[in-house]
Design a protein around this motif. Structure first.
Motif, PDB file in Angstrom:
ATOM      1  N   GLU B 252       0.829  -1.206   0.000  1.00  0.00           N
ATOM      2  CA  GLU B 252       0.000   0.000   0.000  1.00  0.00           C
ATOM      3  C   GLU B 252       0.866   1.261   0.000  1.00  0.00           C
ATOM      4  O   GLU B 252       0.695   2.137  -0.840  1.00  0.00           O
ATOM      5  CB  GLU B 252      -0.918  -0.031   1.232  1.00  0.00           C
ATOM      6  N   GLU B 253       1.827   1.307   0.927  1.00  0.00           N
ATOM      7  CA  GLU B 253       2.602   2.537   1.083  1.00  0.00           C
ATOM      8  C   GLU B 253       3.648   2.714  -0.018  1.00  0.00           C
ATOM      9  O   GLU B 253       3.869   3.818  -0.481  1.00  0.00           O
ATOM     10  CB  GLU B 253       3.295   2.561   2.456  1.00  0.00           C
ATOM     11  N   GLY B 255       3.754   1.019  -2.948  1.00  0.00           N
ATOM     12  CA  GLY B 255       3.334   0.657  -4.308  1.00  0.00           C
ATOM     13  C   GLY B 255       2.381   1.629  -4.953  1.00  0.00           C
ATOM     14  O   GLY B 255       1.713   1.282  -5.920  1.00  0.00           O
ATOM     15  N   SER B 256       2.268   2.863  -4.415  1.00  0.00           N
ATOM     16  CA  SER B 256       1.325   3.813  -4.990  1.00  0.00           C
ATOM     17  C   SER B 256       1.936   4.637  -6.112  1.00  0.00           C
ATOM     18  O   SER B 256       1.319   4.812  -7.158  1.00  0.00           O
ATOM     19  CB  SER B 256       0.809   4.756  -3.903  1.00  0.00           C
ATOM     20  N   CYS B 257       3.139   5.162  -5.872  1.00  0.00           N
ATOM     21  CA  CYS B 257       3.749   6.043  -6.872  1.00  0.00           C
ATOM     22  C   CYS B 257       4.612   5.264  -7.853  1.00  0.00           C
ATOM     23  O   CYS B 257       4.802   5.666  -8.987  1.00  0.00           O
ATOM     24  CB  CYS B 257       4.603   7.096  -6.192  1.00  0.00           C
ATOM     25  N   HIS B 258       5.195   4.184  -7.372  1.00  0.00           N
ATOM     26  CA  HIS B 258       5.991   3.318  -8.235  1.00  0.00           C
ATOM     27  C   HIS B 258       5.623   1.894  -7.847  1.00  0.00           C
ATOM     28  O   HIS B 258       4.879   1.710  -6.879  1.00  0.00           O
ATOM     29  CB  HIS B 258       7.492   3.582  -8.046  1.00  0.00           C
ATOM     30  N   ILE B 259       6.122   0.897  -8.596  1.00  0.00           N
ATOM     31  CA  ILE B 259       5.816  -0.456  -8.148  1.00  0.00           C
ATOM     32  C   ILE B 259       6.492  -0.646  -6.792  1.00  0.00           C
ATOM     33  O   ILE B 259       7.492   0.006  -6.499  1.00  0.00           O
ATOM     34  CB  ILE B 259       6.280  -1.546  -9.142  1.00  0.00           C
ATOM     35  N   LEU B 286       7.433  11.814   2.110  1.00  0.00           N
ATOM     36  CA  LEU B 286       6.474  10.715   2.255  1.00  0.00           C
ATOM     37  C   LEU B 286       5.499  10.977   3.399  1.00  0.00           C
ATOM     38  O   LEU B 286       4.367  10.522   3.372  1.00  0.00           O
ATOM     39  CB  LEU B 286       7.198   9.398   2.489  1.00  0.00           C
ATOM     40  N   PRO B 350       6.565   4.915 -24.628  1.00  0.00           N
ATOM     41  CA  PRO B 350       5.468   5.286 -23.720  1.00  0.00           C
ATOM     42  C   PRO B 350       5.150   4.188 -22.709  1.00  0.00           C
ATOM     43  O   PRO B 350       4.762   4.459 -21.577  1.00  0.00           O
ATOM     44  CB  PRO B 350       4.285   5.507 -24.664  1.00  0.00           C
ATOM     45  N   SER B 351       5.356   2.931 -23.120  1.00  0.00           N
ATOM     46  CA  SER B 351       5.044   1.828 -22.216  1.00  0.00           C
ATOM     47  C   SER B 351       6.129   1.634 -21.161  1.00  0.00           C
ATOM     48  O   SER B 351       5.948   0.867 -20.227  1.00  0.00           O
ATOM     49  CB  SER B 351       4.860   0.540 -23.011  1.00  0.00           C
ATOM     50  N   LYS B 353       8.895   4.479 -20.190  1.00  0.00           N
ATOM     51  CA  LYS B 353       8.932   5.812 -19.607  1.00  0.00           C
ATOM     52  C   LYS B 353      10.038   6.025 -18.581  1.00  0.00           C
ATOM     53  O   LYS B 353      10.684   7.049 -18.577  1.00  0.00           O
ATOM     54  CB  LYS B 353       7.584   6.192 -18.983  1.00  0.00           C
ATOM     55  N   SER B 354      10.229   5.074 -17.696  1.00  0.00           N
ATOM     56  CA  SER B 354      11.194   5.282 -16.617  1.00  0.00           C
ATOM     57  C   SER B 354      11.948   3.988 -16.350  1.00  0.00           C
ATOM     58  O   SER B 354      11.415   2.901 -16.510  1.00  0.00           O
ATOM     59  CB  SER B 354      10.453   5.709 -15.362  1.00  0.00           C
ATOM     60  N   ALA B 356      12.570   3.068 -13.564  1.00  0.00           N
ATOM     61  CA  ALA B 356      11.958   2.501 -12.354  1.00  0.00           C
ATOM     62  C   ALA B 356      10.750   1.643 -12.698  1.00  0.00           C
ATOM     63  O   ALA B 356      10.205   0.961 -11.842  1.00  0.00           O
ATOM     64  CB  ALA B 356      11.539   3.630 -11.421  1.00  0.00           C
ATOM     65  N   ASN B 357      10.331   1.679 -13.959  1.00  0.00           N
ATOM     66  CA  ASN B 357       9.141   0.931 -14.371  1.00  0.00           C
ATOM     67  C   ASN B 357       9.539  -0.498 -14.743  1.00  0.00           C
ATOM     68  O   ASN B 357       9.472  -0.901 -15.904  1.00  0.00           O
ATOM     69  CB  ASN B 357       8.488   1.657 -15.547  1.00  0.00           C
ATOM     70  N   GLU B 366       6.030  -7.086  -9.945  1.00  0.00           N
ATOM     71  CA  GLU B 366       5.229  -6.866  -8.740  1.00  0.00           C
ATOM     72  C   GLU B 366       5.486  -7.964  -7.709  1.00  0.00           C
ATOM     73  O   GLU B 366       5.446  -7.716  -6.513  1.00  0.00           O
ATOM     74  CB  GLU B 366       3.729  -6.854  -9.084  1.00  0.00           C
TER      75      GLU B 366
END
Lengths: 136, 379
Positions: B252-253, B255-259, B286, B350-351, B353-354, B356-357, B366
């Motif tokens: 929850e904490e 995994g919101s902005c990044h995986i 944070l 586009p798929s 992007k970063s 970190a993705n 995940e």
């Protein structure tokens, strides 16, 4: 035939007129921000979804709320830096939104800091929630 | 002299299937995304060798080991005679050719067994219930590669021998391995076709292939039918890792902005530094309260790289200098080395992007397992 049409139209518009404020009033988080806004500013009247929408798209530097949450808040958003998928912001599309006060405060704190480099006022927060609730 | 049946059908089937699986394994060995196909070729090879070992006692006359039990020395002598151009013609396997067969069977066993141990060590795929440490798996991988190289040498030698033999005795040996026929005098022993055994062997291979690749055959149909993600066929031998330690609050904490990057991707000291600096988390505050921060840190530290048996965790941790405390996984030497060949343009898709993705290419990002077989370059 025509008569029933008119009656149902009246009934429908009645439902809409009465349900909108009713549903807004159901959001207890919005109510607590209303109390905070009164404290903040004695001249406070009410929240405005129009102001909330303007706030949503207003850019501060490179960013606005819409940078990640997109202009259509019923759609999925995408984190501006990481590309991470973000669930829809509008409670009509995602009932979990604005349901947990601590979570709402946490995200206002983070995101206001990210976009505006300052904390948001209760007025801004309330306007914003009113806007998200107004999007059906 | 007239054409007689020398190679029975099972032997021919075995020969070409083994050649195909060896070739397939070579072709699929370079890229991690072909791991499933590579492992399929390996298991097929192992099964085929198992069959050949039985067939060496139960098969047709020329398929039996007893008909070509030549010593390595006589094999060498035969090569010398070949070079001199006066090698004797054999109806079955000649002394040099039989060395190639025995060597290929032994090396084939060695290459598949080391391959299985590589999977169970380095990839943490418990083949036959065996799970080894990553470092032991790496040793097996080195052995696997060495044996595969040796096997390729023997294959090259075998093909060269077939070519020279065919030229010396003016007969096409490769064609004989297809038709089974060779010219021989009537008093030589003859083989039988063994049609039923061939059928069973062929069916077994096809069934194994369908079972292995069932999901690939079915997925397009099921997707077209609009089935839910969960109802769509999954591989029978799934190259998905073991279930890693999980934590709802962490998901929850973090995994919101990044995986939610799994704790095994950084060492304990990195997590401690990261959570101590939560007010300046890559430009964001944070704003976590103390109990939340502590709970997250406990989960991160308990499952940090040095306490994980995952390949990525092992290699990231090993690549770090003791004094280095990176806050980004993408700053670790192993990560940099592993991703160095990815063109800049791919990062900007586009798929993606970063950097970190992770999930753009690693389908199991995940889950935090980062299996080689779950890697898919975006189109």
């Amino acid at each position: 035939m025509k008569k029933t049409g008119i009656i149902s139209a009246i009934a429908l518009s009645a439902i809409f007129t009465f349900s909108a404020p009713l549903m807004a009033a159901e959001n207890t988080i919005l109510e607590s921000y209303r109390a905070a806004a009164r404290q903040e500013n004695p001249a406070f009247k009410d929240f405005s979804s129009t102001r909330g929408q303007a706030f949503h798209t207003a850019k501060s530097g490179d960013l606005s709320c819409a940078s990640c949450h997109t202009e259509n808040i019923k759609a999925h958003g995408k984190h501006a830096t990481t590309g991470k998928d973000i669930l829809p912001l509008a409670p009509s599309a995602n009932p979990d939104r604005f349901a947990d006060a601590a979570k709402v405060e946490k995200w206002f704190k983070r995101n206001c800091n990210d976009v505006l480099k300052r904390a948001c006022t209760a007025q801004e927060k309330g306007d914003f929630i009113a806007y998200t609730l107004s999007v059906k | 002299m007239k054409p007689v049946l020398v190679w029975d059908i099972p032997t021919r089937l075995f020969h070409w299937l083994m050649a195909a699986s060896f070739l397939g394994a070579w072709l699929s060995s370079e890229s991690d995304q072909w791991l499933s196909a590579h492992a399929f070729c390996g298991y097929l090879l192992l099964g085929l060798i198992g069959f050949r070992l039985i067939w060496g006692f139960a098969g047709g006359y020329y398929a039996r080991f007893s008909s070509f039990l030549h010593s390595p020395l006589s094999g060498l002598a035969y090569v010398r005679q070949m070079v001199a151009g006066k090698a004797k013609r054999y109806i079955g396997h000649n002394p040099a050719g039989s060395q190639a067969i025995f060597l290929l069977l032994i090396l084939g066993l060695a290459v598949t067994v080391t391959g299985i141990f590589t999977l169970s060590g380095e990839e943490q795929q418990a083949s036959f219930g065996i799970r080894l440490s990553v470092s032991l798996g790496r040793m097996f991988k080195e052995g696997h590669e060495a044996v595969a190289g040796l096997m390729l040498l023997v294959v090259v030698g075998h093909i060269a021998g077939v070519a020279v033999e065919s030229y010396l005795h003016k007969e096409n040996l490769a064609r004989s391995m297809i038709t089974g026929l060779k010219a021989a005098s009537v008093d030589e022993p003859i083989s039988r076709p063994y049609r039923l055994v061939s059928l069973i062997l062929a069916l077994a291979v096809v069934a194994f292939g369908i079972w292995w690749f069932f999901y690939a055959l079915h997925q397009p149909i099921e997707k077209a039918l609009g089935l839910q993600e969960g109802a769509i066929s999954k591989p029978n031998v799934a190259f998905v890792g073991e279930k890693l330690a999980d934590n709802a609050r962490w998901r929850e904490e973090c995994g919101s902005c990044h995986i939610a990057f799994h704790p095994n991707l950084l060492p304990e000291r990195s997590w401690r530094k990261l959570m101590a600096g939560q007010e300046h988390h890559f430009g964001a505050d944070l704003g976590l309260d103390a109990p939340t921060n502590q709970a997250l840190l406990t989960f991160l530290v308990t499952n940090a790289a040095e306490r994980s048996n995952r390949e990525a965790a092992f290699k990231i941790n090993r690549s770090l200098k003791p004094e280095a405390t990176p806050l980004r996984i993408t700053e670790t030497p192993y990560w940099i080395k592993k991703h160095r060949e990815i063109p800049e343009a791919d990062w900007r898709l586009p798929s993606v992007k970063s950097r970190a993705n992770c999930g753009a290419c690693h389908q199991d990002a995940e889950a935090g397992t980062f299996e080689d077989g779950a890697m898919q370059m975006p189109r």
